[in-house]
Design a protein around this motif. Structure first.
Motif, PDB file in Angstrom:
ATOM      1  N   ASP A 154       0.847  -1.180   0.000  1.00  0.00           N
ATOM      2  CA  ASP A 154       0.000   0.000   0.000  1.00  0.00           C
ATOM      3  C   ASP A 154       0.892   1.243   0.000  1.00  0.00           C
ATOM      4  N   GLU A 155       1.088   1.810  -1.178  1.00  0.00           N
ATOM      5  CA  GLU A 155       2.000   2.954  -1.315  1.00  0.00           C
ATOM      6  C   GLU A 155       1.526   4.158  -0.523  1.00  0.00           C
ATOM      7  N   ARG A 156       0.229   4.400  -0.548  1.00  0.00           N
ATOM      8  CA  ARG A 156      -0.313   5.545   0.191  1.00  0.00           C
ATOM      9  C   ARG A 156      -0.036   5.416   1.682  1.00  0.00           C
ATOM     10  N   CYS A 158       2.291   3.604   3.148  1.00  0.00           N
ATOM     11  CA  CYS A 158       3.734   3.690   3.399  1.00  0.00           C
ATOM     12  C   CYS A 158       4.201   5.138   3.396  1.00  0.00           C
ATOM     13  N   ASN A 159       3.682   5.938   2.480  1.00  0.00           N
ATOM     14  CA  ASN A 159       4.019   7.367   2.445  1.00  0.00           C
ATOM     15  C   ASN A 159       3.545   8.070   3.709  1.00  0.00           C
ATOM     16  N   ALA A 182       9.098   6.450   2.202  1.00  0.00           N
ATOM     17  CA  ALA A 182       8.159   5.405   1.800  1.00  0.00           C
ATOM     18  C   ALA A 182       8.913   4.141   1.396  1.00  0.00           C
ATOM     19  N   ASP A 183      10.055   4.313   0.742  1.00  0.00           N
ATOM     20  CA  ASP A 183      10.844   3.163   0.321  1.00  0.00           C
ATOM     21  C   ASP A 183      11.365   2.386   1.516  1.00  0.00           C
ATOM     22  N   ARG A 186       8.490   0.469   3.196  1.00  0.00           N
ATOM     23  CA  ARG A 186       8.134  -0.719   2.417  1.00  0.00           C
ATOM     24  C   ARG A 186       9.128  -1.852   2.688  1.00  0.00           C
ATOM     25  N   SER A 214      -3.698  -1.398   6.223  1.00  0.00           N
ATOM     26  CA  SER A 214      -3.526  -0.153   5.469  1.00  0.00           C
ATOM     27  C   SER A 214      -3.800   1.063   6.336  1.00  0.00           C
ATOM     28  N   PRO A 295       8.143  -5.126  -5.436  1.00  0.00           N
ATOM     29  CA  PRO A 295       7.989  -4.175  -6.550  1.00  0.00           C
ATOM     30  C   PRO A 295       8.982  -4.480  -7.670  1.00  0.00           C
TER      31      PRO A 295
END
Length: 319
Positions: A154-156, A158-159, A182-183, A186, A214, A295
């Motif tokens: 979930d990129e959002r 993680c950010n 964020a990286d 993750r 999330s 990813p």
């Protein structure tokens, strides 16, 4: 027909008489004897008056004794209420500085379960999981571990988590490796999933589950057989400890269960085999089998970083 107000007054009067029967009885006898003695033209003899006086005094004595009997009971109830209030006040213990590390160490002693809910599980990978697995091996005992962390896919989320962690970094010195992005978020979450799979293969009596959320957490929960420890990333605020047997422990036990129920479970039974020193290809295959693929932008170096974080992490409290 009497009014409700009059009925209520009668009921209160009757209740008062029943609660204070000895005093009402004594007052009734005293008044009766006194009125007859004054206005009754010597209708009662002095002996009868003296006897009535003794009856009144006796009734008052009984009333006094009854009150003394009731009073210790009331005092006992008050003391019990005070004791419960004191227990409620000491239900939660505040922790600061090195006290957190010591409380976590005590919580690991002799426990057969560990429930975690937090961001990415850095301390869980670095200290809790290895030491609990080691103890279970030595004691040949069952170990039940339930983990809920942020969903790395979930990129959002993680950010948002990285932004939250940077918010409380303050002016503390750090290098680029310590900076939350964020990286990094993750990779840390992927590393916890990898660590869970790896330790599961090292201990047959380890019952471990991983759930991905999330929802960005602001607190970390570590629950063992002996108690619950709640920590946070803001160094200006205290952390909390709740001993088992207190209502809050049971409340949070249920809360953590419900939270896992609403998160996405990773089926670790689908995990592929890992060697003692997993390779990049093994790790890629593992996450594909778990339906949680890495990813496409992850290079071999990125996967190698995930492996290092999973099996050779730094103790965040040891810095």
């Amino acid at each position: 027909m009497s009014s409700p107000a009059r009925t209520n007054r009668v009921e209160r009067a009757v209740a008062f008489c029943l609660r204070n029967f000895e005093v009402v009885f004594a007052a009734g006898i005293g008044l009766t004897v006194g009125i007859l003695d004054i206005f009754g033209d010597k209708l009662i003899e002095s002996d009868l008056a003296s006897g009535a006086t003794l009856v009144v005094l006796g009734a008052l004595a009984v009333g006094s004794l009854s009150e003394r009997t009731r009073r210790p009971h009331a005092i006992q109830e008050a003391m019990e209420g005070t004791r419960r209030a004191i227990e409620d006040l000491t239900m939660v213990r505040s922790l600061a500085g090195n006290e957190v590390r010591e409380a976590l160490r005590e919580a690991r002693q002799g426990t057969n379960l560990w429930y975690f809910k937090g961001g990415t599980g850095t301390y869980l990978r670095a200290v809790t999981l290895p030491q609990c697995v080691r103890a279970a091996k030595e004691n040949r005992s069952q170990l039940n571990v339930k983990i809920e962390i942020l969903n790395p896919a979930d990129e959002r989320a993680c950010n948002a988590y990285a932004q939250f962690r940077r918010m409380f970094a303050g002016s503390r010195p750090h290098n680029n490796a310590d900076l939350w992005t964020a990286d990094r978020t993750r990779k840390e979450s992927y590393a916890t999933v990898l660590a869970a799979c790896w330790f599961r293969m090292q201990l047959s009596t380890l019952d471990i589950s991983v759930h991905l959320s999330s929802t960005v957490p602001t607190l970390r929960f570590d629950l063992s057989d002996s108690g619950l420890i709640i920590t946070q990333d803001d160094p200006a605020r205290v952390n909390l400890q709740v001993r088992r047997g207190q209502p809050l422990y049971d409340y949070y036990l249920t809360e953590l269960h419900q939270s896992r129920e609403q998160a996405t479970a990773v089926d670790l039974r689908d995990a592929t085999l890992l060697s003692l020193s997993p390779t990049v290809d093994e790790v890629r295959a593992l996450f594909d089998a778990l339906a949680l693929p890495l990813p496409r932008t992850f290079t071999d170096a990125d996967v190698g970083e995930v492996i290092t974080k999973a099996l050779h992490p730094e103790d965040p409290y040891g810095r």
